[in-house]
Design a protein around this motif. Structure first.
Motif, PDB file in Angstrom:
ATOM      1  N   PHE A  11     -10.428  -2.203  -6.260  1.00 32.10           N
ATOM      2  CA  PHE A  11      -8.995  -2.338  -7.207  1.00 32.10           C
ATOM      3  C   PHE A  11      -7.775  -2.081  -6.732  1.00 32.10           C
ATOM      4  CE2 PHE A  11      -6.824  -1.507 -10.747  1.00 32.10           C
ATOM      5  CZ  PHE A  11      -5.891  -2.162 -10.722  1.00 32.10           C
ATOM      6  N   TYR A  12      -8.131  -0.362  -6.348  1.00 31.03           N
ATOM      7  CA  TYR A  12      -6.576  -0.116  -6.042  1.00 31.03           C
ATOM      8  C   TYR A  12      -6.584   0.574  -4.636  1.00 31.03           C
ATOM      9  CZ  TYR A  12      -7.821   2.294 -10.401  1.00 31.03           C
ATOM     10  OH  TYR A  12      -8.114   3.387 -11.903  1.00 31.03           O
ATOM     11  N   LYS A  13      -7.539  -0.089  -3.688  1.00 32.09           N
ATOM     12  CA  LYS A  13      -6.534  -0.875  -2.702  1.00 32.09           C
ATOM     13  C   LYS A  13      -5.949  -2.219  -2.807  1.00 32.09           C
ATOM     14  CE  LYS A  13      -9.506   2.781  -0.294  1.00 32.09           C
ATOM     15  NZ  LYS A  13     -10.985   2.542   1.017  1.00 32.09           N
ATOM     16  N   SER A  14      -6.021  -2.958  -3.357  1.00 31.45           N
ATOM     17  CA  SER A  14      -5.338  -4.325  -4.030  1.00 31.45           C
ATOM     18  C   SER A  14      -4.231  -4.505  -4.145  1.00 31.45           C
ATOM     19  CB  SER A  14      -6.477  -5.143  -5.038  1.00 31.45           C
ATOM     20  OG  SER A  14      -6.127  -4.421  -6.528  1.00 31.45           O
ATOM     21  N   LYS A  15      -3.638  -5.514  -2.986  1.00 34.19           N
ATOM     22  CA  LYS A  15      -2.905  -5.972  -3.654  1.00 34.19           C
ATOM     23  C   LYS A  15      -1.981  -5.919  -4.469  1.00 34.19           C
ATOM     24  CE  LYS A  15       0.873  -9.275  -1.696  1.00 34.19           C
ATOM     25  NZ  LYS A  15       0.514 -10.800  -0.784  1.00 34.19           N
ATOM     26  N   ALA A  16      -2.356  -6.377  -5.301  1.00 32.77           N
ATOM     27  CA  ALA A  16      -1.795  -6.506  -7.052  1.00 32.77           C
ATOM     28  C   ALA A  16      -2.020  -5.158  -7.426  1.00 32.77           C
ATOM     29  CB  ALA A  16      -3.977  -7.734  -7.942  1.00 32.77           C
ATOM     30  N   TRP A  17      -2.789  -4.502  -6.987  1.00 31.92           N
ATOM     31  CA  TRP A  17      -2.371  -3.103  -7.851  1.00 31.92           C
ATOM     32  C   TRP A  17      -1.359  -2.462  -7.395  1.00 31.92           C
ATOM     33  CZ3 TRP A  17      -2.253   0.462 -11.326  1.00 31.92           C
ATOM     34  CH2 TRP A  17      -1.981   1.433 -11.887  1.00 31.92           C
ATOM     35  N   ARG A  18      -1.484  -2.567  -6.112  1.00 34.97           N
ATOM     36  CA  ARG A  18      -0.363  -1.977  -5.200  1.00 34.97           C
ATOM     37  C   ARG A  18       0.755  -2.191  -5.390  1.00 34.97           C
ATOM     38  NH1 ARG A  18      -3.225  -3.003  -0.942  1.00 34.97           N
ATOM     39  NH2 ARG A  18      -2.194  -4.294   0.278  1.00 34.97           N
ATOM     40  N   LYS A  19       1.213  -3.533  -5.912  1.00 38.51           N
ATOM     41  CA  LYS A  19       2.217  -4.272  -6.360  1.00 38.51           C
ATOM     42  C   LYS A  19       2.248  -4.061  -7.963  1.00 38.51           C
ATOM     43  CE  LYS A  19       4.658  -8.660  -6.895  1.00 38.51           C
ATOM     44  NZ  LYS A  19       4.254 -10.726  -7.083  1.00 38.51           N
ATOM     45  N   CYS A  20       1.191  -3.812  -8.626  1.00 41.60           N
ATOM     46  CA  CYS A  20       1.674  -3.313  -9.610  1.00 41.60           C
ATOM     47  C   CYS A  20       2.234  -2.126 -10.308  1.00 41.60           C
ATOM     48  CB  CYS A  20       0.520  -3.825 -10.445  1.00 41.60           C
ATOM     49  SG  CYS A  20       0.610  -2.870 -12.587  1.00 41.60           S
ATOM     50  N   ARG A  21       1.244  -0.763  -9.459  1.00 41.95           N
ATOM     51  CA  ARG A  21       1.501   0.262  -9.326  1.00 41.95           C
ATOM     52  C   ARG A  21       2.938   0.482  -8.872  1.00 41.95           C
ATOM     53  NH1 ARG A  21      -1.476   2.323  -4.451  1.00 41.95           N
ATOM     54  NH2 ARG A  21       0.189   1.262  -3.686  1.00 41.95           N
ATOM     55  N   ASP A  22       3.440   0.198  -7.906  1.00 41.86           N
ATOM     56  CA  ASP A  22       4.573   0.400  -6.916  1.00 41.86           C
ATOM     57  C   ASP A  22       5.790  -0.369  -8.558  1.00 41.86           C
ATOM     58  OD1 ASP A  22       3.703   0.672  -4.731  1.00 41.86           O
ATOM     59  OD2 ASP A  22       4.240  -0.659  -3.729  1.00 41.86           O
TER      60      ASP A  22
END
Length: 99
Positions: A11-22
């Motif tokens: 999950f923490y390496k997923s594109k969805a998380w990275r986009k949300c986190r950023d």
């Protein structure tokens, strides 16, 4: 020590998380919401676990996020115990790495 499951690591390496986190990081101007020092970690207020890891209302919801610096994150997860080593740190995925 905080350990992520294989599912959480994915999950923490997923594109969805990275986009949300950023996006969340930018919305807080990069400052820790607790002490106003430079933030580092986008923290989930409701911790991610096996029951909610696939629930976007928990994992990707800005209302469940908080930008924190490393010391504030350590206090949250380790009961106020500060790190005793300075040669390692957590990366943005929550993995322990060498400085």
């Amino acid at each position: 020590m905080l350990q992520h499951t294989a599912e959480a690591k994915r999950f923490y390496k997923s594109k969805a998380w990275r986009k949300c986190r950023d996006a969340y990081f930018m919305s807080r101007y990069g400052l820790c919401e607790r002490c106003q020092q430079p933030g580092l970690i986008v923290h989930h207020k409701v911790y991610i676990d096996a029951q909610n890891i696939n629930d976007a209302t928990v994992t990707l919801n800005h209302d469940n996020l908080e930008l924190v610096c490393q010391p504030c994150h350590n206090r949250e997860h380790f009961g106020g115990v500060e790190a005793v080593r300075d040669d390692v740190m957590f990366d943005s995925n929550g993995d322990l790495i060498k400085r």
